[in-house]
Scaffold this motif. Structure first.
Motif, PDB file in Angstrom:
ATOM      1  N   LEU A  98       1.024  -1.158  -0.192  1.00  5.52           N
ATOM      2  CA  LEU A  98       0.085  -0.054  -0.026  1.00  5.52           C
ATOM      3  C   LEU A  98       0.935   1.414  -0.230  1.00  5.52           C
ATOM      4  CD1 LEU A  98      -2.781  -1.063   2.434  1.00  5.52           C
ATOM      5  CD2 LEU A  98      -2.883  -0.906   0.118  1.00  5.52           C
ATOM      6  N   ARG A  99       1.967   1.077   0.750  1.00  5.03           N
ATOM      7  CA  ARG A  99       2.939   2.371   0.788  1.00  5.03           C
ATOM      8  C   ARG A  99       3.342   2.720  -0.664  1.00  5.03           C
ATOM      9  NH1 ARG A  99       4.952   6.627   1.041  1.00  5.03           N
ATOM     10  NH2 ARG A  99       6.820   7.291   2.071  1.00  5.03           N
ATOM     11  N   ARG A 100       3.961   1.462  -1.246  1.00  7.40           N
ATOM     12  CA  ARG A 100       4.270   1.790  -2.578  1.00  7.40           C
ATOM     13  C   ARG A 100       3.452   2.015  -3.699  1.00  7.40           C
ATOM     14  NH1 ARG A 100       9.525  -0.716  -4.127  1.00  7.40           N
ATOM     15  NH2 ARG A 100      10.504  -1.749  -1.729  1.00  7.40           N
ATOM     16  N   TRP A 101       2.063   1.871  -3.469  1.00  3.10           N
ATOM     17  CA  TRP A 101       1.157   2.152  -4.342  1.00  3.10           C
ATOM     18  C   TRP A 101       0.934   3.907  -4.185  1.00  3.10           C
ATOM     19  CZ3 TRP A 101      -4.193  -0.684  -4.777  1.00  3.10           C
ATOM     20  CH2 TRP A 101      -4.690  -0.308  -5.950  1.00  3.10           C
ATOM     21  N   ASP A 102       1.122   4.156  -3.164  1.00  2.17           N
ATOM     22  CA  ASP A 102       1.250   5.556  -2.847  1.00  2.17           C
ATOM     23  C   ASP A 102      -0.180   6.363  -3.154  1.00  2.17           C
ATOM     24  OD1 ASP A 102       2.895   8.598  -4.043  1.00  2.17           O
ATOM     25  OD2 ASP A 102       2.210   8.046  -2.061  1.00  2.17           O
ATOM     26  N   LYS A 103      -1.332   5.650  -3.042  1.00  2.77           N
ATOM     27  CA  LYS A 103      -2.729   6.203  -3.256  1.00  2.77           C
ATOM     28  C   LYS A 103      -3.585   6.357  -1.943  1.00  2.77           C
ATOM     29  CE  LYS A 103      -2.531   5.731  -7.780  1.00  2.77           C
ATOM     30  NZ  LYS A 103      -2.296   7.052  -8.520  1.00  2.77           N
ATOM     31  N   PHE A 104      -2.880   5.907  -0.856  1.00  4.66           N
ATOM     32  CA  PHE A 104      -3.531   6.048   0.435  1.00  4.66           C
ATOM     33  C   PHE A 104      -2.789   7.048   1.382  1.00  4.66           C
ATOM     34  CE2 PHE A 104      -6.349   2.901  -0.998  1.00  4.66           C
ATOM     35  CZ  PHE A 104      -5.745   1.944  -1.750  1.00  4.66           C
ATOM     36  N   SER A 105      -3.320   7.084   2.648  1.00  7.03           N
ATOM     37  CA  SER A 105      -2.726   7.887   3.529  1.00  7.03           C
ATOM     38  C   SER A 105      -2.288   6.856   4.585  1.00  7.03           C
ATOM     39  CB  SER A 105      -3.547   8.788   4.027  1.00  7.03           C
ATOM     40  OG  SER A 105      -4.609   7.977   5.041  1.00  7.03           O
ATOM     41  N   VAL A 106      -1.456   7.629   5.653  1.00  9.90           N
ATOM     42  CA  VAL A 106      -0.989   6.708   6.576  1.00  9.90           C
ATOM     43  C   VAL A 106      -1.998   5.962   7.438  1.00  9.90           C
ATOM     44  CG1 VAL A 106       0.033   6.945   9.079  1.00  9.90           C
ATOM     45  CG2 VAL A 106       1.124   8.217   7.130  1.00  9.90           C
ATOM     46  N   GLY A 108      -5.007   4.974   5.841  1.00 12.82           N
ATOM     47  CA  GLY A 108      -5.140   3.492   5.094  1.00 12.82           C
ATOM     48  C   GLY A 108      -4.205   2.639   5.100  1.00 12.82           C
ATOM     49  N   VAL A 109      -2.989   2.750   5.027  1.00 16.99           N
ATOM     50  CA  VAL A 109      -2.029   1.811   5.263  1.00 16.99           C
ATOM     51  C   VAL A 109      -2.055   1.267   6.496  1.00 16.99           C
ATOM     52  CG1 VAL A 109       0.652   1.421   5.360  1.00 16.99           C
ATOM     53  CG2 VAL A 109      -0.218   2.842   3.551  1.00 16.99           C
ATOM     54  N   LEU A 111      -4.855   0.747   8.389  1.00 15.18           N
ATOM     55  CA  LEU A 111      -5.848  -0.050   8.407  1.00 15.18           C
ATOM     56  C   LEU A 111      -5.742  -1.637   7.652  1.00 15.18           C
ATOM     57  CD1 LEU A 111      -8.696   2.734   7.773  1.00 15.18           C
ATOM     58  CD2 LEU A 111      -8.650   1.050   9.761  1.00 15.18           C
ATOM     59  N   GLY A 112      -5.023  -1.197   6.493  1.00 14.08           N
ATOM     60  CA  GLY A 112      -4.769  -2.573   5.888  1.00 14.08           C
ATOM     61  C   GLY A 112      -3.825  -3.572   6.445  1.00 14.08           C
TER      62      GLY A 112
END
Lengths: 169, 134
Positions: A98-106, A108-109, A111-112
């Motif tokens: 999720l971090r590499r995808w860079d579409k979500f905030s801290v 979102g990462v 939560l995942g």
């Protein structure tokens, strides 16, 4: 992140912090409120997520593995290592992606990662118990992960803002 | 192509709701698989397994009373009364199994991880027509 004495020491400090937080959260037995096996506040994940953003994926993975191995050694429980590793690696894998995808905030990462952590631990329980009955706990654990993931995300967000000016890398 | 950003997003974004939705959806799917099946007036069976091995498979109507199981060095006392089952005593550290309380519906279970004991309520005939209850 280059391998230097400073960075190794920093990873050591964060590993110790993660280990300490793991012990600390045992004093807040969330299972009294939510009697599900494996339900925890996940305080150690604050360090893991912070390290992922501040230092990178490899140091964060090293800190996670150190915390899992030492934690199970201190607990004196071999099955604890399986639970920690499966949960931690699942969480780390999702957070890195999720971090590499860079579409979500801290948030979102986080939560995942929280949800993946619970899924990993349930998977460990299925292996240990050789029974899929524990899957019935997953819906409630995922619900709890929404709260713990948000809390972790909030704390890490505040920490990252405060640490912006520190030369961590 | 996924790329790494140099600065993290500190505030929640609208895209984060996608992750929330995915988590909720996964929870609902698993819940539907385990709790959607229920029978009204059908027979319920209690299954107790220790370390993956089934040691008890009895209709709940014949399971009243107290039953003691031992697994991985821990001892559990399971109490059953009128189709309601709970772990009344356990010598494990976490006591999650005791705190779970009573189970009475098909699909519900009590798990003691240290003892590797699972107590589960199942339908006596999995092939019966089921009614979805709320």
């Amino acid at each position: 992140m280059k391998v230097s004495a400073k960075n190794i020491a920093l990873c050591g400090v964060l590993s110790a912090l993660a280990l300490g937080l793991s012990v600390l959260e045992s004093f807040f037995p969330l299972s009294l409120l939510i009697p599900l096996p494996g339900v925890k506040l996940g305080l150690a994940n604050i360090v893991t997520l912070f390290a992922l953003y501040a230092l990178g994926s490899r140091p964060a993975l090293a800190i996670l593995l150190t915390r899992c191995v030492l934690g199970s050694l201190f607990a004196g429980n071999a099955s604890a290592l399986l639970f920690s590793l499966l949960g931690g690696l699942a969480s780390m894998g999702v957070m890195i992606a999720l971090r590499r995808w860079d579409k979500f905030s801290v948030f979102g990462v986080s939560l995942g990662g929280a949800a993946a952590h619970n899924i990993g631990q349930i998977a460990a329980a299925v292996i240990v118990l050789n029974s899929t009955a524990v899957l019935s706990y997953l819906p409630l654990l995922l619900l709890v992960s929404l709260f713990t993931g948000t809390l972790t995300g909030l704390l890490v967000s505040l920490l990252l803002r405060a640490a912006e000016r520190l030369p961590l890398r | 192509m996924p790329t790494r950003s140099s600065r993290p997003k500190y505030r929640p974004t609208l895209r984060d709701t996608l992750i929330v939705a995915a988590i909720v959806a996964l929870g609902l799917i698993v819940a539907a698989l385990f709790y959607a099946k229920a029978t009204r007036g059908g027979s319920v069976v209690v299954t107790v397994s220790v370390a993956g091995e089934v040691v008890e498979h009895t209709p709940v109507s014949q399971f009243d009373g107290e039953h003691v199981y031992t697994g991985n060095g821990y001892t559990l006392t399971v109490s059953a009364h009128d189709g309601q089952i709970c772990v009344s005593h356990s010598d494990c550290d976490g006591q999650d199994c005791v705190h779970t309380g009573e189970i009475r519906r098909i699909g519900q279970s009590i798990v003691c991880l240290p003892a590797q004991i699972v107590i589960r309520l199942e339908s006596a005939s999995p092939g019966d027509a089921d009614v979805i209850v709320g």
